[in-house]
Design a protein around this motif. Structure first.
Motif, PDB file in Angstrom:
ATOM      1  N   VAL A   1       0.668  -1.348   0.055  1.00 54.25           N
ATOM      2  CA  VAL A   1       0.100  -0.068   0.072  1.00 54.25           C
ATOM      3  C   VAL A   1       0.919   1.466  -0.248  1.00 54.25           C
ATOM      4  O   VAL A   1       1.723   1.470   0.862  1.00 54.25           O
ATOM      5  CB  VAL A   1      -1.080  -0.045   1.337  1.00 54.25           C
ATOM      6  CG1 VAL A   1      -1.830   1.378   1.276  1.00 54.25           C
ATOM      7  CG2 VAL A   1      -1.917  -1.123   1.206  1.00 54.25           C
ATOM      8  N   ILE A   2       0.447   2.123  -0.925  1.00 57.98           N
ATOM      9  CA  ILE A   2       0.946   3.477  -0.733  1.00 57.98           C
ATOM     10  C   ILE A   2       0.301   4.075   0.566  1.00 57.98           C
ATOM     11  O   ILE A   2      -0.913   4.366   0.408  1.00 57.98           O
ATOM     12  CB  ILE A   2       1.028   4.488  -1.824  1.00 57.98           C
ATOM     13  CG1 ILE A   2       2.085   3.844  -3.112  1.00 57.98           C
ATOM     14  CG2 ILE A   2       1.555   5.504  -1.751  1.00 57.98           C
ATOM     15  CD1 ILE A   2       1.299   2.949  -3.973  1.00 57.98           C
TER      16      ILE A   2
ATOM     17  N   LEU B   1       6.838  10.420   3.009  1.00 57.41           N
ATOM     18  CA  LEU B   1       6.214  10.850   1.635  1.00 57.41           C
ATOM     19  C   LEU B   1       6.420   9.729   0.391  1.00 57.41           C
ATOM     20  O   LEU B   1       7.544   9.533   0.571  1.00 57.41           O
ATOM     21  CB  LEU B   1       6.165  12.288   1.202  1.00 57.41           C
ATOM     22  CG  LEU B   1       5.875  13.423   2.327  1.00 57.41           C
ATOM     23  CD1 LEU B   1       6.060  14.569   1.785  1.00 57.41           C
ATOM     24  CD2 LEU B   1       4.331  13.346   2.830  1.00 57.41           C
ATOM     25  N   TYR B   2       5.635   9.555  -0.314  1.00 57.06           N
ATOM     26  CA  TYR B   2       5.846   8.538  -1.393  1.00 57.06           C
ATOM     27  C   TYR B   2       5.398   9.031  -2.794  1.00 57.06           C
ATOM     28  O   TYR B   2       4.331   9.973  -2.682  1.00 57.06           O
ATOM     29  CB  TYR B   2       5.241   7.272  -1.035  1.00 57.06           C
ATOM     30  CG  TYR B   2       5.884   6.513   0.408  1.00 57.06           C
ATOM     31  CD1 TYR B   2       6.679   5.631   0.542  1.00 57.06           C
ATOM     32  CD2 TYR B   2       5.102   6.968   1.625  1.00 57.06           C
ATOM     33  CE1 TYR B   2       7.120   5.286   1.716  1.00 57.06           C
ATOM     34  CE2 TYR B   2       5.367   6.398   2.817  1.00 57.06           C
ATOM     35  CZ  TYR B   2       6.469   5.525   2.915  1.00 57.06           C
ATOM     36  OH  TYR B   2       6.876   5.163   4.168  1.00 57.06           O
TER      37      TYR B   2
ATOM     38  N   ASN C   1       4.158   7.583  -6.531  1.00 57.85           N
ATOM     39  CA  ASN C   1       2.937   6.573  -7.122  1.00 57.85           C
ATOM     40  C   ASN C   1       3.386   5.111  -7.085  1.00 57.85           C
ATOM     41  O   ASN C   1       2.779   4.209  -7.214  1.00 57.85           O
ATOM     42  CB  ASN C   1       2.179   6.866  -8.343  1.00 57.85           C
ATOM     43  CG  ASN C   1       1.602   8.133  -8.477  1.00 57.85           C
ATOM     44  OD1 ASN C   1       1.713   9.048  -7.689  1.00 57.85           O
ATOM     45  ND2 ASN C   1       0.597   8.211  -9.395  1.00 57.85           N
ATOM     46  N   TYR C   2       4.805   4.961  -6.914  1.00 58.57           N
ATOM     47  CA  TYR C   2       5.326   3.440  -7.109  1.00 58.57           C
ATOM     48  C   TYR C   2       5.787   3.181  -5.615  1.00 58.57           C
ATOM     49  O   TYR C   2       6.731   2.338  -5.620  1.00 58.57           O
ATOM     50  CB  TYR C   2       6.406   3.503  -8.177  1.00 58.57           C
ATOM     51  CG  TYR C   2       5.669   3.941  -9.475  1.00 58.57           C
ATOM     52  CD1 TYR C   2       4.713   3.084 -10.027  1.00 58.57           C
ATOM     53  CD2 TYR C   2       5.758   4.953  -9.793  1.00 58.57           C
ATOM     54  CE1 TYR C   2       4.003   3.575 -11.236  1.00 58.57           C
ATOM     55  CE2 TYR C   2       4.919   5.760 -10.954  1.00 58.57           C
ATOM     56  CZ  TYR C   2       4.044   4.821 -11.629  1.00 58.57           C
ATOM     57  OH  TYR C   2       3.634   5.207 -12.934  1.00 58.57           O
ATOM     58  N   ARG C   3       5.452   4.007  -4.775  1.00 52.42           N
ATOM     59  CA  ARG C   3       5.966   3.583  -3.061  1.00 52.42           C
ATOM     60  C   ARG C   3       7.264   3.665  -2.861  1.00 52.42           C
ATOM     61  O   ARG C   3       7.856   3.320  -2.062  1.00 52.42           O
ATOM     62  CB  ARG C   3       5.637   2.151  -2.970  1.00 52.42           C
ATOM     63  CG  ARG C   3       5.269   1.877  -1.330  1.00 52.42           C
ATOM     64  CD  ARG C   3       4.822   0.388  -1.214  1.00 52.42           C
ATOM     65  NE  ARG C   3       4.692   0.213   0.341  1.00 52.42           N
ATOM     66  CZ  ARG C   3       5.460  -0.511   1.150  1.00 52.42           C
ATOM     67  NH1 ARG C   3       6.434  -0.848   0.519  1.00 52.42           N
ATOM     68  NH2 ARG C   3       4.974  -0.611   2.381  1.00 52.42           N
ATOM     69  N   LEU C   4       8.072   4.930  -3.650  1.00 54.54           N
ATOM     70  CA  LEU C   4       9.156   5.155  -3.631  1.00 54.54           C
ATOM     71  C   LEU C   4       9.330   6.283  -2.574  1.00 54.54           C
ATOM     72  O   LEU C   4       8.606   7.268  -2.737  1.00 54.54           O
ATOM     73  CB  LEU C   4      10.138   5.531  -4.797  1.00 54.54           C
ATOM     74  CG  LEU C   4      10.147   4.305  -5.719  1.00 54.54           C
ATOM     75  CD1 LEU C   4      11.141   4.671  -7.057  1.00 54.54           C
ATOM     76  CD2 LEU C   4      11.005   3.150  -4.986  1.00 54.54           C
ATOM     77  N   GLN C   5      10.152   6.329  -1.447  1.00 56.08           N
ATOM     78  CA  GLN C   5      10.225   7.497  -0.528  1.00 56.08           C
ATOM     79  C   GLN C   5      10.669   8.732  -1.126  1.00 56.08           C
ATOM     80  O   GLN C   5      11.611   8.565  -1.731  1.00 56.08           O
ATOM     81  CB  GLN C   5      10.651   7.024   0.851  1.00 56.08           C
ATOM     82  CG  GLN C   5      10.344   8.079   1.967  1.00 56.08           C
ATOM     83  CD  GLN C   5      10.901   7.243   3.199  1.00 56.08           C
ATOM     84  OE1 GLN C   5      11.186   6.283   3.401  1.00 56.08           O
ATOM     85  NE2 GLN C   5      11.072   8.110   4.188  1.00 56.08           N
ATOM     86  N   LYS C   6       9.988   9.524  -0.817  1.00 54.50           N
ATOM     87  CA  LYS C   6      10.525  11.098  -1.362  1.00 54.50           C
ATOM     88  C   LYS C   6      11.383  11.717  -0.226  1.00 54.50           C
ATOM     89  O   LYS C   6      11.332  11.139   0.919  1.00 54.50           O
ATOM     90  CB  LYS C   6       9.356  12.083  -1.643  1.00 54.50           C
ATOM     91  CG  LYS C   6       8.413  11.798  -2.700  1.00 54.50           C
ATOM     92  CD  LYS C   6       7.183  12.622  -2.768  1.00 54.50           C
ATOM     93  CE  LYS C   6       6.358  12.318  -3.652  1.00 54.50           C
ATOM     94  NZ  LYS C   6       5.436  13.325  -3.897  1.00 54.50           N
ATOM     95  N   PRO C   7      12.358  12.489  -0.605  1.00 56.84           N
ATOM     96  CA  PRO C   7      13.053  13.433   0.687  1.00 56.84           C
ATOM     97  C   PRO C   7      12.404  13.868   1.558  1.00 56.84           C
ATOM     98  O   PRO C   7      11.216  14.309   1.399  1.00 56.84           O
ATOM     99  CB  PRO C   7      13.982  14.180  -0.238  1.00 56.84           C
ATOM    100  CG  PRO C   7      13.903  13.864  -1.786  1.00 56.84           C
ATOM    101  CD  PRO C   7      12.665  13.198  -1.838  1.00 56.84           C
ATOM    102  N   GLY C   8      13.008  13.730   2.848  1.00 55.93           N
ATOM    103  CA  GLY C   8      12.196  14.394   3.938  1.00 55.93           C
ATOM    104  C   GLY C   8      12.224  15.896   4.269  1.00 55.93           C
ATOM    105  O   GLY C   8      12.281  16.597   2.982  1.00 55.93           O
TER     106      GLY C   8
END
Length: 232
Positions: free
Chosen positions: A175-176, A209-210, A212-219
């Motif tokens: 799940v995202i 934060l992610y 659409n493909y569940r790759l985490q974005k920078p914080g």
């Protein structure tokens, strides 16, 4: 890694959008509201999917028929040229509408078979999300033509699945997750905007934060920007 798909077909759709708009000014106050209904039937919908493996890849593929029903709404308020508040939300139900499909080169031969994802929501596409914004301008602060700006932004995305909702066990499906982020900024401009400096903080709570493909974005991040207009 992005895989090619030479058999990809162009999509086509029949669309209907119906909306209502309200825009009224009351002395120094302005109120704007808008709502839109989305009705779309798409043939050969192009979906970017991701393989759920130890070495995931992405590729574009066609979904025979897709039905989209949704609504968009926005609300805004402003006071003179100082205060601005706005928000919008989107709900979109995008489902596989291909009940049967052609099977070729299978163990049971060729023919028409039932589509196992018929009626299921498409993966990798958020179906409910909203944004909010507020800013205030302090005009002619300290000197004529100088402005101090305070701004706040909010983004929310409801959780959604990485694969078709009806495939696999719900307890183990990827799940995202639900996402909520806050951004703030403080800016000061001089000489009617010719010079400006802005301090900005994105994801101030350092939430996960992610994409659409569940790759985490920078914080959480901070940035300081200077701007100068040569011809202003």
């Amino acid at each position: 890694m992005q895989k090619s798909n030479p058999d990809l077909r162009p999509e086509s759709s029949d669309n209907l959008n119906v909306g209502l708009l309200f825009d009224q000014t009351f002395s120094a106050h302005r109120v704007q509201a808008e709502v839109n209904y989305i009705h779309r039937d798409t043939k050969d919908f192009i979906l970017r999917g991701v393989s759920l493996s130890s070495n995931p890849t992405t590729s574009y593929q066609n979904i025979g028929r897709v039905k989209t029903r949704g609504v968009e709404a926005s609300l805004g308020y402003s006071y003179l040229d100082a205060l601005h508040i706005s928000g919008n939300l989107t709900y979109q139900n995008i489902k596989d509408d291909q009940q049967f499909q052609t099977a070729e080169n299978t163990f049971v031969g060729d023919g028409i078979i039932e589509n196992i994802t018929y009626g299921q929501r498409l993966p990798n596409i958020p179906y409910f999300f909203m944004n909010g914004h507020a800013d205030y301008q302090f005009r002619n602060l300290f000197a004529k033509g100088n402005t101090l700006s305070l701004a706040y932004d909010l983004q929310y995305v409801h959780d959604y699945y990485l694969s078709f909702t009806g495939l696999g066990a719900k307890a183990t499906k990827k799940v995202i997750p639900e996402q909520l982020s806050h951004n703030v900024s403080l800016g000061y401009s001089l000489c009617d905007g010719r010079y400006s400096v802005m301090l900005e903080c994105t994801d101030i709570t350092n939430a996960k934060l992610y994409d659409n493909y569940r790759l985490q974005k920078p914080g959480r991040s901070f940035s300081l920007k200077f701007r100068y207009y040569i011809s202003k």
